[in-house]
Write a protein that holds these residues in place. Structure first.
Motif, PDB file in Angstrom:
ATOM      1  N   CYS A   1       0.990  -1.283   0.103  1.00 25.75           N
ATOM      2  CA  CYS A   1      -0.090  -0.095  -0.192  1.00 25.75           C
ATOM      3  C   CYS A   1       0.931   1.247  -0.099  1.00 25.75           C
TER       4      CYS A   1
ATOM      5  N   CYS B   1       2.095   3.290   3.314  1.00 29.49           N
ATOM      6  CA  CYS B   1       2.214   2.515   4.585  1.00 29.49           C
ATOM      7  C   CYS B   1       3.814   2.114   4.628  1.00 29.49           C
TER       8      CYS B   1
ATOM      9  N   THR C   1       5.327  -0.024   6.316  1.00 30.17           N
ATOM     10  CA  THR C   1       5.620  -1.456   6.124  1.00 30.17           C
ATOM     11  C   THR C   1       5.537  -2.082   4.861  1.00 30.17           C
TER      12      THR C   1
ATOM     13  N   GLU D   1       0.055  -8.326   6.918  1.00 34.08           N
ATOM     14  CA  GLU D   1      -1.207  -8.728   6.609  1.00 34.08           C
ATOM     15  C   GLU D   1      -1.563 -10.034   7.300  1.00 34.08           C
TER      16      GLU D   1
HETATM   17 FE1  SF4 Z   1      -1.082  -2.435   3.433  1.00 32.45          FE
HETATM   18 FE2  SF4 Z   1       0.462  -4.342   4.511  1.00 32.45          FE
HETATM   19 FE3  SF4 Z   1       0.749  -1.711   5.247  1.00 32.45          FE
HETATM   20 FE4  SF4 Z   1      -1.544  -3.134   5.818  1.00 32.45          FE
HETATM   21  S1  SF4 Z   1       0.275  -3.740   6.529  1.00 32.45           S
HETATM   22  S2  SF4 Z   1      -1.542  -1.127   5.051  1.00 32.45           S
HETATM   23  S3  SF4 Z   1      -1.802  -4.485   3.973  1.00 32.45           S
HETATM   24  S4  SF4 Z   1       1.296  -2.603   3.231  1.00 32.45           S
END
Ligand code: SF4
Ligand code: SAH
Length: 359
Positions: free
Chosen positions: A118, A121, A123, A161
């Motif tokens: 994403c 984000c 991560t 996720e």
């Molecule tokens: Fe997207 Fe993964 Fe961040 Fe959740 S942790 S917002 S699924 S990139």
């Protein structure tokens, strides 16, 4: 050697699995061990109702927890972030949040990195390393509790996720909800997903019926595909159907998490699309002003925090459209511990996908 690598780790095991692993020890011994772990003992020596030779034997064969705390960061607002280094050098982060009433929530990671990418984000920007096993997930909880005391809620909203690691998530939930252990009510555990339809269906059909939060971000399908590219395989109509099924079977209100990105998904038509998506579902919309991550771009443009007016407008428009709306207040921003900031060491240093401090 409570944190040693190379030994099977006991803390993430549901009691039935623990009993099998400890065979030929009688079942009541496995129950004792399970109960001690749930109370957070640091060593097998602390299991004072086990005979001394047994404590020594177990200590030689097993470890209690996974990973070592390699950094502990405290935000003046009370948020604590732990960076935990795993046996193979990968790191995950776990966050403890305290609300105004003093209730504590543990925010746990389920993967090292995340494959979903994403664009907003941190991560996601790291890419995917690997799934965590149940012991690595549950150990984060015990570490936080050791530092902070009793924890009221667990949210799987850390790195990764959760529904792409459903097997280990299930084992972790089984270990945490089991009576005779921490005995967490499933209603106090929330799984946040970017919307993995098969995972939601699987949870609905086979449990556990945890609280569900969907990171919707926007109900404009085209915009969503650009912001959350890997959700392409799970289009909004199928997602809504899966949520309805979850709701039918689990009977719970679902949270729609909506990260507000300045000038991107805060238009009047975004509120309307959200209301349309929510129709027929029992939901609460959680507005999350984007937590800044330096240098993050969306289609070439730097992302920015939404302005106060932008947030207030979305809030009031959604309410006018008949939705229940809550706002998430910033917590842990100064230590890089707020939503979407995990993957930073907290001192401005960015974890890099290859080499660097992440591994
Ligand atoms: Fe997207 Fe993964 Fe961040 Fe959740 S942790 S917002 S699924 S990139
Ligand atoms: N992968 C899962 C759980 C972890 S992400 C999921 O996506 O739901 C947890 C939450 O943080 C999600 O709702 C996500 O939309 C949100 N988030 C990600 N980056 C963010 C950021 N920079 N600021 C605020 N929220 C963010």
């Amino acid at each position: 050697m409570p944190y040693g690598a190379g030994h099977p780790v006991l803390s993430g095991l549901p009691p039935e699995e623990l009993a099998v692993l400890l065979t030929p020890l009688p079942g009541y011994r496995a129950k004792q061990v399970f109960s001690w772990i749930s109370r957070g003992v640091r060593t097998f020596d602390d299991m004072t109702d086990l005979p001394l030779p047994l404590r020594a034997e177990l200590g030689g064969r097993f470890a209690l927890y996974s990973g070592e705390v390699s950094a502990e960061l405290r935000d003046p607002d009370g948020t604590i972030k732990l960076r935990i280094t795993l046996h193979d050098g990968y790191c995950v982060e776990a966050v403890l949040l305290t609300d105004r009433e003093g209730r504590r929530t543990a925010c746990l990671s389920t993967q090292a990195g995340c494959p979903m990418g994403c664009v907003f984000c941190k991560t996601g920007a790291l890419g995917f390393r690997r799934n965590l096993d149940s012991a690595e997930i549950v150990s984060q909880f015990f570490r936080l509790r050791e530092i902070a005391g009793d924890i009221a809620n667990i949210v799987f909203m850390g790195m990764g996720e959760p529904l792409l690691n459903l097997g280990e998530l299930r084992r972790a939930a089984a270990a945490l909800t089991c009576g005779g252990g921490t005995g967490f009510s499933p209603r106090r555990i929330t799984v946040s997903t970017c919307g993995i339809v098969p995972g939601i269906r699987d949870l609905a059909e086979h449990g556990p019926r945890l609280r569900l939060a969907l990171s919707l971000t926007t109900a404009d399908g085209e915009l969503r595909r650009r912001l959350m590219p890997a959700t392409n395989a799970n289009p909004l109509p199928a997602l809504k159907e899966a949520l309805r099924r979850y709701q039918d079977l689990a009977g719970q209100r679902i949270t729609l998490e909506t990260v507000l990105l300045g000038d991107v998904n805060t238009r009047p038509q975004d509120a309307e699309a959200l209301a349309e998506f929510a129709r027929g579902l029992n939901v609460v919309v959680n507005l999350i002003p984007w937590n800044p991550v330096e240098g993050m771009r969306f289609e070439g443009r730097l992302l920015r925090e939404p302005g106060a007016g932008e947030i207030a407008r979305m809030d009031s428009q959604l309410k006018k459209l008949g939705l229940n709306v809550t706002r998430r207040f910033k917590k842990g921003q100064r230590i890089g511990g707020a939503c979407g900031q995990l993957g930073t060491l907290g001192d401005g240093e960015t974890a890099k996908p290859d080499g660097g401090p992440y591994r």
